[in-house]
Scaffold this motif. Sequence first.
Motif, PDB file in Angstrom:
ATOM      1  N   PHE A   1       0.828  -1.196   0.000  1.00 48.16           N
ATOM      2  CA  PHE A   1       0.000   0.000   0.000  1.00 48.16           C
ATOM      3  C   PHE A   1       0.866   1.251   0.000  1.00 48.16           C
ATOM      4  O   PHE A   1       2.016   1.246   0.434  1.00 48.16           O
TER       5      PHE A   1
ATOM      6  N   VAL B   1      15.636  -7.220   2.853  1.00 51.71           N
ATOM      7  CA  VAL B   1      15.488  -5.774   2.702  1.00 51.71           C
ATOM      8  C   VAL B   1      16.438  -5.015   3.638  1.00 51.71           C
ATOM      9  O   VAL B   1      16.324  -3.801   3.796  1.00 51.71           O
ATOM     10  N   GLY B   2      17.358  -5.766   4.258  1.00 50.56           N
ATOM     11  CA  GLY B   2      18.410  -5.121   5.047  1.00 50.56           C
ATOM     12  C   GLY B   2      17.922  -4.445   6.308  1.00 50.56           C
ATOM     13  O   GLY B   2      18.345  -3.347   6.640  1.00 50.56           O
ATOM     14  N   LEU B   3      17.016  -5.084   7.035  1.00 50.80           N
ATOM     15  CA  LEU B   3      16.480  -4.438   8.236  1.00 50.80           C
ATOM     16  C   LEU B   3      16.783  -5.232   9.504  1.00 50.80           C
ATOM     17  O   LEU B   3      16.071  -5.122  10.487  1.00 50.80           O
TER      18      LEU B   3
ATOM     19  N   ARG C   1      18.902  -4.916  11.784  1.00 53.91           N
ATOM     20  CA  ARG C   1      19.132  -4.129  12.994  1.00 53.91           C
ATOM     21  C   ARG C   1      17.863  -3.504  13.543  1.00 53.91           C
ATOM     22  O   ARG C   1      17.807  -3.083  14.683  1.00 53.91           O
ATOM     23  N   ALA C   2      16.855  -3.392  12.682  1.00 54.38           N
ATOM     24  CA  ALA C   2      15.632  -2.717  13.116  1.00 54.38           C
ATOM     25  C   ALA C   2      14.494  -3.706  13.345  1.00 54.38           C
ATOM     26  O   ALA C   2      13.353  -3.300  13.522  1.00 54.38           O
TER      27      ALA C   2
ATOM     28  N   ARG D   1       7.159  -7.831   3.816  1.00 54.70           N
ATOM     29  CA  ARG D   1       5.952  -8.539   4.232  1.00 54.70           C
ATOM     30  C   ARG D   1       5.241  -9.129   3.002  1.00 54.70           C
ATOM     31  O   ARG D   1       4.767 -10.251   3.022  1.00 54.70           O
TER      32      ARG D   1
ATOM     33  N   ASN E   1       0.674   3.927   1.815  1.00 54.27           N
ATOM     34  CA  ASN E   1       1.122   4.431   3.114  1.00 54.27           C
ATOM     35  C   ASN E   1       1.594   3.294   4.006  1.00 54.27           C
ATOM     36  O   ASN E   1       1.410   3.316   5.208  1.00 54.27           O
TER      37      ASN E   1
ATOM     38  N   ARG F   1      16.417  -2.158  -5.584  1.00 57.51           N
ATOM     39  CA  ARG F   1      16.227  -3.334  -4.746  1.00 57.51           C
ATOM     40  C   ARG F   1      15.004  -4.133  -5.219  1.00 57.51           C
ATOM     41  O   ARG F   1      15.049  -5.348  -5.351  1.00 57.51           O
TER      42      ARG F   1
ATOM     43  N   SER G   1       0.884   0.806   5.505  1.00 56.63           N
ATOM     44  CA  SER G   1      -0.102  -0.030   6.200  1.00 56.63           C
ATOM     45  C   SER G   1       0.542  -1.075   7.093  1.00 56.63           C
ATOM     46  O   SER G   1       0.163  -2.234   7.072  1.00 56.63           O
ATOM     47  N   LEU G   2       1.526  -0.658   7.851  1.00 58.30           N
ATOM     48  CA  LEU G   2       2.068  -1.560   8.875  1.00 58.30           C
ATOM     49  C   LEU G   2       1.262  -1.324  10.145  1.00 58.30           C
ATOM     50  O   LEU G   2       0.756  -0.233  10.376  1.00 58.30           O
TER      51      LEU G   2
ATOM     52  N   MET H   1      12.335   2.918   5.399  1.00 65.19           N
ATOM     53  CA  MET H   1      12.431   1.642   6.104  1.00 65.19           C
ATOM     54  C   MET H   1      11.061   1.009   6.232  1.00 65.19           C
ATOM     55  O   MET H   1      10.906  -0.202   6.094  1.00 65.19           O
TER      56      MET H   1
ATOM     57  N   ARG I   1      10.252  -0.637   3.125  1.00 68.84           N
ATOM     58  CA  ARG I   1      11.000  -1.895   2.993  1.00 68.84           C
ATOM     59  C   ARG I   1      10.309  -3.003   3.760  1.00 68.84           C
ATOM     60  O   ARG I   1      10.247  -4.143   3.294  1.00 68.84           O
TER      61      ARG I   1
ATOM     62  N   SER J   1      12.108   5.248   9.596  1.00 66.24           N
ATOM     63  CA  SER J   1      11.900   6.267   8.567  1.00 66.24           C
ATOM     64  C   SER J   1      10.943   5.708   7.510  1.00 66.24           C
ATOM     65  O   SER J   1      10.670   4.518   7.471  1.00 66.24           O
TER      66      SER J   1
ATOM     67  N   LEU K   1      15.548   1.919  -3.304  1.00 64.78           N
ATOM     68  CA  LEU K   1      14.476   0.933  -3.179  1.00 64.78           C
ATOM     69  C   LEU K   1      14.019   0.412  -4.531  1.00 64.78           C
ATOM     70  O   LEU K   1      13.689  -0.759  -4.671  1.00 64.78           O
TER      71      LEU K   1
END
Lengths: 281, 665
Positions: free
Chosen positions: B84, B126-128, B130-131, B151, B86, B180, B88-89, B143, B146, B140, B177
């Motif tokens: 989506f 997606v290189g996340l 650490r987060a 998902r 925005n 990617r 939509s997490l 991110m 990503r 951000s 992105l």
Amino acid sequence: MTAPLDIRPSRSRLNLHRLGEQFLSWLKGLIPPAIAILVFLVIWQLFTMSPDANLPSPIRTVSETWELIVNPFFNYGGTDKGLFWQILTSLQRVALGFSLAAIVGVALGILVGTSRVMYQALDPIFQVLRTVPPLAWLPISLAAFQQANPSAIFVIFITAIWPIIINTTEGVRQIPQDYNNVARVLQLSKPKYFFKVLFPATVPYIFTGLRIGIGLSWLAIVAAEMLIGGVGIGFFIWDAWNSSRISDIIIAIVYVGLVGLLLDRLIVFASNLVLSEEQQS
Amino acid sequence: MAVFVEVDHVDRVFPLAGGGEYIALKNIDLQIHKGEFVSLVGHSGCGKSTLLNIMAGLDQPSAGGIVLEGRQVTEPGPDRMVVFQNYSLLPWLTVRQNIALAVDEVMQKHPKAVRDRIVEHHIDLVGLKRAADKRPGQLSGGMKQRVAIARALAIRPKLLLLDEPFGALDALTRGGLQERLMQICQEHEVTCVMVTHDVDEALLLSDRIVLMTNGPEAHIGQIVDVPFSRPRERMEVVKHPNYYSLRNEIVYFLNQQKRAKLHKAKPVVAVAANGLEKVNLELGFIPLVDCAPLIVAKEKGLFDAYGLSQVTLNREPSWNAIADGVTSGRLDAAIMVAGMPLGITLGYGNQRPQPMVSALTLSRNGNAITFNRRLYDAGVRSLADFKAAIDRRPDQVHTLAAVHPTSMHNLLLRYWLASGGIDPDRDVSVTVIPPAQMVSNLKAGTIDGYCVGEPWNARAVQEGLGVVMAIDNEIWPGHIEKVLGVTEAWANQYPKTHIALVKALLEACEYCDDRRNREEIAEILARPEYIGADEVLIRQGFLDPYDRGDGREPTQVLNYVQFFTGKANYPDVTEAVWMMTQMARWGITPFPRNWLEVAERVKRADIFGRAARELGLLDIGRDRHSIQLFDGIPFDPDHPLEYLNSLSIKRDLRVEEIVLDPLNV
């Protein structure tokens, strides 16, 4: 991915120096309200200086009620108890009534919010009932319960429940379409949808309802207690009026206000504990 | 390739509060193949997100349907995952929990350990890493997007739907992105449909770009094929010779839509006057020497002389824009490349066939084939040399350009190459670039040569970039070049106006071919509002001896460009049949089984004849004749299929009945 991870620093980093600064700025923030209170007291004093004034001056109020202020815990039996016990009794009634209202209100609100038919059927009724003043419920509840205490609790319940229902309903209806779309695309099961999407998304609205509800119940309890008698801050005020202890009334009003504020802050504090950062307003 | 997703004549109608209805989408028909990346581009409110939602099953079409792998889509499901706009997490879940929520639900049959591995793998992807335990509020925008992509990919959808996925991101994050996403889609062969506003993004990522017209009743205006090979690199894509012409085409389409919106606000009414049905005409032209008749008619007041008192000339950026302008009704008529009226009637480029009329040929000859000077310096002096050079280095692909698939430039260039034993599709690559961009592409080295009208050959010669290999006069002297084109519907609606237009232009053509007038015409053409080029370049061949840039003395070429002499203006059916054979030869259009009917419907000799008689120009009609090009192979218009079969270098032939009057059911 090569982009740097710009994660915000976590907020709970202890820093003595920063704490000191925060304390100072907090103190500075207290100065204007302190001045305002002082000015208010001075004006009050000036208006009630003359010997034939109907209301006591602040100084007289404090001197007359010194006993009540310094000793809130006395208990001479019957209704002759210290202010602490009076307020505690009122709070117990509020706690019971409000808790019931919260449980029933949130459940009903979610039910009404998720079902279009229920919403169409019940929302008009809620809209009418929520405008009924709390005390109007008292005779009915007295007739139903035949006892003072359950009646008072029922009045609290019926006063607090409307904003809780209405806000919860609104919360469910306002769940961002995106969250629902995600749930629909993933074909989330009903229980999972409820616990992972619907309920968390509704929580901010529920807390708004609770906050309005607790304020209303505290308003209602004072009025209800005046009518039903017994121990409680409401009856304490009524009793003081009947015995012409105007200073007692004034000091009780200050207490009522402070407790109301504390209750409100309590709900805000609880909501801050529960809600994630971006849900907080 | 089998069709993977089929959008089958989808309509979407929204009921309005006031009682009426709003038709958001009208008759959307689109086939998507497995592994294809399709972008939907259009202005805000054109219904592209609605279409995406319908594909996702989140919205239901009012008519038509979506078929995914042979099964109709009726509700949302994880096989069509949406990213989506925005993100939509769910803000109360961490990155890992957000992805796990999807994976756990969709992949229930896998054991927990496997599902956890999938989640971790996609967080890595997606290189996340650490987060992973952060909540969305602490991330951000880039991110978050990503996470949304991870998902979506984690649940292995058959079709990935992206709704302006990078719209809210800053340029740097967006670029990263995009690359990617491109990489992931390529590795996993994900079929994607993306809604976007960003033309460059669409060009970088897509195999096809679907351009949507404005709502209400939005429909597919045009589908642009993106020919860049994969895997793609951003810089390589930008340097591709077609990049800017494709980009221009899309931007042009979007601007056109914007203008159409304003247009709708104040609809143009036909102003009837002087005994004509419509005197306010919008005519389109491309800045080239052979647009002279149009400009002369305007400058010398010939339009006014025949009652066309409100004629506006519109300088258009490409031949595609001309085709689009006339078929959409924005332009009343236009100067067209010779094969365009036929091409549109036959439905070239998989477009809906639309009957066209051409009652006047405006010019003959006037083109040349120019090669990059490098090739000339390397010893390529003739077609045979070129063939030898190609055979020597089969790994090197030479790219040549023409201005439009249906233009004589394309047909003659291909004919010329094929006559030398060079297959224009296999041995070299022939691409389409608007005339004005030829020289800059030659300079940039993205093409090795082109066939185009003047002043673009003279320009390359003057700048020392190219050498003229052949003049079209040497390939087919006196060939049809530019024609007047209108839609058949327009011709039927405004018959008197049409004749007046033909008369004005016919007289202008006569004026242009009088050598005494050419000095003056060259001066007019050089003006910035017309060609805007150096007069010296315009005079090349038009007036002055022609410099081929090969060091030899410039020579005077007889009839380098021809407007009137030699019965130039007759709408010649024989030439039309020849062009249809050539377009069929290269797979541009099918060959019509009813070729004579098509040729005579387009080439309206009756209208031409009437205009000529009224002008008192007698005996400028042509008889049926056979055609012979420089290689001596005869073309008999009575036996086009035998001619086609006799050609050795050609594509698979499609012979179809072209229905010119569809039955109204």
